[in-house]
Motif scaffolding. Structure first.
Motif, PDB file in Angstrom:
ATOM      1  N   UNK A 181     -52.580  33.041  75.234  1.00  0.00           N
ATOM      2  CA  UNK A 181     -51.520  34.127  75.534  1.00  0.00           C
ATOM      3  C   UNK A 181     -52.098  34.634  76.975  1.00  0.00           C
ATOM      4  N   UNK A 182     -51.186  34.748  77.930  1.00  0.00           N
ATOM      5  CA  UNK A 182     -51.258  35.282  79.345  1.00  0.00           C
ATOM      6  C   UNK A 182     -50.889  36.912  78.976  1.00  0.00           C
ATOM      7  N   UNK A 183     -51.928  37.654  78.978  1.00  0.00           N
ATOM      8  CA  UNK A 183     -51.688  39.198  78.789  1.00  0.00           C
ATOM      9  C   UNK A 183     -51.118  39.756  79.860  1.00  0.00           C
ATOM     10  N   UNK A 184     -50.352  40.963  79.452  1.00  0.00           N
ATOM     11  CA  UNK A 184     -49.498  41.533  80.588  1.00  0.00           C
ATOM     12  C   UNK A 184     -50.141  41.912  82.028  1.00  0.00           C
ATOM     13  N   UNK A 185     -49.280  41.246  82.944  1.00  0.00           N
ATOM     14  CA  UNK A 185     -50.022  41.748  84.386  1.00  0.00           C
ATOM     15  C   UNK A 185     -50.866  40.821  84.621  1.00  0.00           C
ATOM     16  N   UNK A 186     -51.131  39.758  84.139  1.00  0.00           N
ATOM     17  CA  UNK A 186     -52.318  38.810  84.396  1.00  0.00           C
ATOM     18  C   UNK A 186     -51.865  37.334  85.054  1.00  0.00           C
ATOM     19  N   UNK A 187     -52.602  36.703  85.590  1.00  0.00           N
ATOM     20  CA  UNK A 187     -52.140  35.515  86.153  1.00  0.00           C
ATOM     21  C   UNK A 187     -52.551  34.407  85.051  1.00  0.00           C
ATOM     22  N   UNK A 188     -52.040  33.122  85.577  1.00  0.00           N
ATOM     23  CA  UNK A 188     -52.179  31.807  84.658  1.00  0.00           C
ATOM     24  C   UNK A 188     -53.653  31.742  84.334  1.00  0.00           C
ATOM     25  N   UNK A 189     -54.498  31.838  85.245  1.00  0.00           N
ATOM     26  CA  UNK A 189     -55.917  31.535  85.180  1.00  0.00           C
ATOM     27  C   UNK A 189     -56.514  32.691  84.242  1.00  0.00           C
ATOM     28  N   UNK A 190     -55.978  33.542  83.831  1.00  0.00           N
ATOM     29  CA  UNK A 190     -56.562  34.756  83.082  1.00  0.00           C
ATOM     30  C   UNK A 190     -56.138  34.678  81.495  1.00  0.00           C
TER      31      UNK A 190
END
Lengths: 591, 180
Positions: A559-568
């Protein structure tokens, strides 16, 4: 008697509607009768070329028509009455608009002299549906009806497809006028979608592709909407270039999941390798996708070092969310054909061996990992078992909306387009069951499965009755965790595990419910029984509610958490409480 | 700064806003204005001024002139969103062409006596505003010009005894021999 009475094109408005359906090759429509459409129903009764499927709620008619359209590439047709009939269509119309599905809705209206009088079952249908259709019409004169109906079909199916609505007052249905078959002049001169891409832009795109060191192809629903040729060309482009390919939720099946260049779906619940490839690429070719917020994550950190090529038939999709370097306005199939031609003539396959090595490392993280259990069925395992049991069969999958939908997208491998019907843009819970009905009507001999959640499926459960009436052997495969799983997951991750109203205190007994409707109910609770039960479900030639009891608290990762980028991305093995709390920093304290 | 917990990615945009005048040629049919206005309200775009009238009755063509504000990306979106509506023939960004004339007409009612009346007439003369109605204690002026000129005139009339204003909104046309 005048000659006119022998003119076969002289007919009532109601007869024109049925005639237009026939002229546009419509064989099946979904609807619900009512006062303001009775003349049309009377015409339907007296013919046999158009089959009418009686639903139990107008929303069901709309989603069934959507399922029909998505699985065939032809427009779906719904017929509803005025007032509540029309307002109940608002959800499917909006759903079809968001996902670019060709849908023609014909609604009855109170007689013209009563419009504006707050008559019984009156509502401002064209006003209400204006923002949720590609275009809509109120027909006040029976002699305009043929033209409007033909234009409606044309608008729904050309350019970026979408839903249209034709509102027909009851007196216009009764009135006699002149019908004419479809002709070009029926369409607004102002409507002319661009199909062919600009040659200079195509050259620029090929130059970028040929020089790419770290390329990716990101395809979407537009490829599927464009038709079989676009799918063929996309596969050929992957073959000719050797590029990795990922897809949106809507685009699954355009490139086969078993293909060697397949990275899996991208976006919020996409695979690690797909999202990392997007983030680190130097050239991105977006084909018929729209950089939706579930795809991009944080916009200012989205694929920061890439040149982006965007093919879309709708100019308003270009630069809406993400600035692109080479926009190409045109039909996906047409533009892909031109790109391939120029690429084959002037470029050669770039050497991207080291890029593939990098991708292999990301793949090795195994981001769809989950821990199987002998005691409880994991939802991921249930989807995988379903996939294995249906592999090689002529299968169509629909879904509702939530965790089960994401797991279906992650774990069910789609090999062909038009096999996957899901509510992507609007995220309509209750879509899957009626959509499955529409698919089964279009493909009577195929295996049609709605992968459902226990909460979603109850939103349109009444359509089981439709399935039983028309002997449509749809399979409703419910991943039953007794929660609105995705709501609960967000509450866990972002709202301090305060599970506000996401638990269903009282669920129906789905087995008894199926039997009450006249269908078949199956329940499975143990992993050991799963395979056999799925086999049984497939072999039953009647509508089935399959109550698959799964682990209640399983969450959907990666999952990409809220407000994060693809590499996070947050990967499943990291998703312990502490790491999750950190990834969602800014969210409330996690329990 | 920490973001609030949300299922959506919240970001602030800091691009500066621009004001653009758009000329939109549409099929004059029921609901067409509602479609255009609905697009602006539905997608959260601004309307600073809106002028609409049929311009070619035989062809059922109407011309809508919209003054709007937004970031360059939003302005581009507005144009594309308008252009893809079925009854829309053409969208021209009059601001981008840099070759357009914009005019607005206002009727301005001013009430006053004695020295105020003289002052009002003197200013009206300077602004080339015409008197189109007069009583012993009031005038109605008709003034044509660009938005800024009209704003200026109204500001000057305020201390003298401004009663009310009726404005047409902006109409725009390109310079030179070519049409839209």
């Amino acid at each position: 008697m005048s000659d006119k009475s022998h003119d076969p094109n002289q007919m009532t408005g109601a007869a024109m509607i049925v005639r237009a359906l026939i002229d546009h090759g419509v064989t099946d429509i979904f609807g619900y009768p009512g006062g303001a459409v009775l003349p049309i129903y009377d015409e339907i009764f007296q013919q046999s070329q158009v089959q009418h499927i009686l639903v139990r709620h107008e929303q069901g008619a709309g989603h069934a028509a959507e399922g029909y359209a998505r699985s065939t590439g032809k427009p779906g047709v719904a017929l509803v009455t005025s007032g509540p009939g029309a307002t109940n269509m608002v959800t499917p119309l909006t759903d079809a608009l968001m996902d670019s599905i060709p849908l023609v809705c014909i609604s009855g209206q109170v007689p013209t002299h009563l419009i504006g009088n707050d008559a019984f079952q009156e509502c401002d249908t064209v006003g209400i549906t204006r923002p949720c259709t590609k275009h809509n019409w109120l027909v006040r004169d029976v002699n305009d009806l043929a033209k409007v109906l033909h234009e409606a079909f044309y608008v729904a199916t050309t350019g970026r497809p979408g839903p249209v609505l034709v509102d027909v007052p009851k007196d216009v249905q009764f009135a006699i006028g002149t019908y004419h078959p479809p002709r070009k002049s029926d369409v607004h001169r102002s409507y002319a979608p661009r199909v062919k891409g600009e040659a200079t832009q195509i050259r620029k795109a090929v130059a970028l592709l040929a020089g790419a060191k770290r390329p990716v192809i990101y395809s979407g629903g537009g490829v599927i909407n464009s038709g079989p040729e676009a799918t063929k060309l996309l596969r050929e482009l992957v073959e000719v270039t050797g590029f990795p390919i990922t897809s949106t939720l809507m685009g699954l099946g355009a490139y086969p999941a078993s293909g060697k260049n397949w990275l899996g779906m991208l976006g919020m619940h996409g695979t690690y390798e797909a999202n990392m490839t997007m983030h680190d690429c130097d050239v991105m070719l977006c084909v018929g996708a729209r950089f939706d917020d579930r795809i991009t994550g944080r916009v200012d950190a989205f694929s920061p070092n890439s040149k982006k090529i965007h093919i879309d038939i709708d100019p308003s999709s270009i630069n809406k969310n993400i600035r692109v370097d080479v926009p190409i306005i045109g039909d996906c199939g047409n533009v892909l054909g031109d790109i391939l031609q120029v690429f084959k003539a002037e470029a050669k396959k770039p050497d991207i061996k080291s890029w593939w090595q990098q991708i292999a490392q990301w793949r090795a993280r195994n981001s769809l990992y989950y821990k199987k259990s002998n005691d409880v069925i994991l939802p991921q395992h249930a989807i995988q078992s379903l996939f294995e049991a249906t592999r090689g069969k002529d299968t169509y999958i629909t879904t509702e909306v939530g965790q089960h939908q994401m797991w279906a997208a992650q774990f069910y491998g789609f090999e062909e387009p038009h096999r996957w019907m899901t509510s992507g843009g609007l995220g309509t819970m209750g879509y899957g069951l009626p959509a499955a009905i529409g698919v089964q009507v279009a493909h009577p001999d195929s295996l049609v499965i709605d992968i459902a959640g226990d909460a979603s499926v109850q939103m349109t459960m009444q359509e089981m009755s439709t399935a039983v009436q028309y002997e449509l052997p749809i399979k409703i495969f419910i991943l039953n965790n007794q929660y609105m799983g995705m709501v609960r997951q967000w509450q866990q991750l972002l709202h301090g595990n305060r599970l506000s109203h996401s638990y269903s205190e009282a669920l129906p007994d789905f087995v008894k419910l199926a039997e009450a409707y006249g269908g078949v109910g199956l329940q499975v609770t143990k992993p050991a029984d799963l395979e056999g039960a799925i086999k049984e479900m497939i072999s039953v030639k009647r509508p089935v509610l399959f109550d698959c009891r799964v682990a209640a608290l399983e969450n959907c990762f990666p999952m990409i958490p809220s407000g994060k980028a693809h590499n996070e991305m947050l990967l499943p093995e990291q998703a312990n409480d502490e790491a999750t709390a950190k990834a969602f920093a800014g969210g409330k304290a996690l329990v | 700064m920490n973001q609030p917990a949300s299922a959506y990615f919240i970001e602030e945009r800091h691009d500066p806003n621009e004001t653009h005048t758009l000329a939109v040629l549409v099929q004059n049919e029921p609901g067409v204005l509602a479609r255009v206005i609905g697009l602006f309200s539905g997608r959260g775009y601004n309307i600073e001024s809106l002028t609409v009238s049929e311009t070619e009755a035989q062809k059922h063509l109407s011309r809508i002139t919209i003054v709007t504000t937004g970031t360059p990306m939003v302005i581009a979106q507005i144009k594309h969103q308008l252009d893809r509506m079925i009854p829309v023939y053409q969208v021209v960004d009059m601001t981008e062409t840099r070759r357009s004339i914009e005019r607005e007409l206002a009727m301005v009612k001013v009430r006053g006596q004695g020295e105020h009346r003289v002052e009002a007439l003197r200013l009206a003369d300077a602004f080339r505003a015409r008197v189109i109605d007069a009583t012993t204690e009031s005038f109605v002026f008709e003034i044509t010009g660009n938005t800024e000129k009209i704003n200026q005139f109204i500001d000057l009339m305020r201390p003298i005894g401004l009663v009310e204003v009726s404005r047409t909104g902006v109409a725009a046309i390109g310079r030179g021999p070519e049409g839209m």
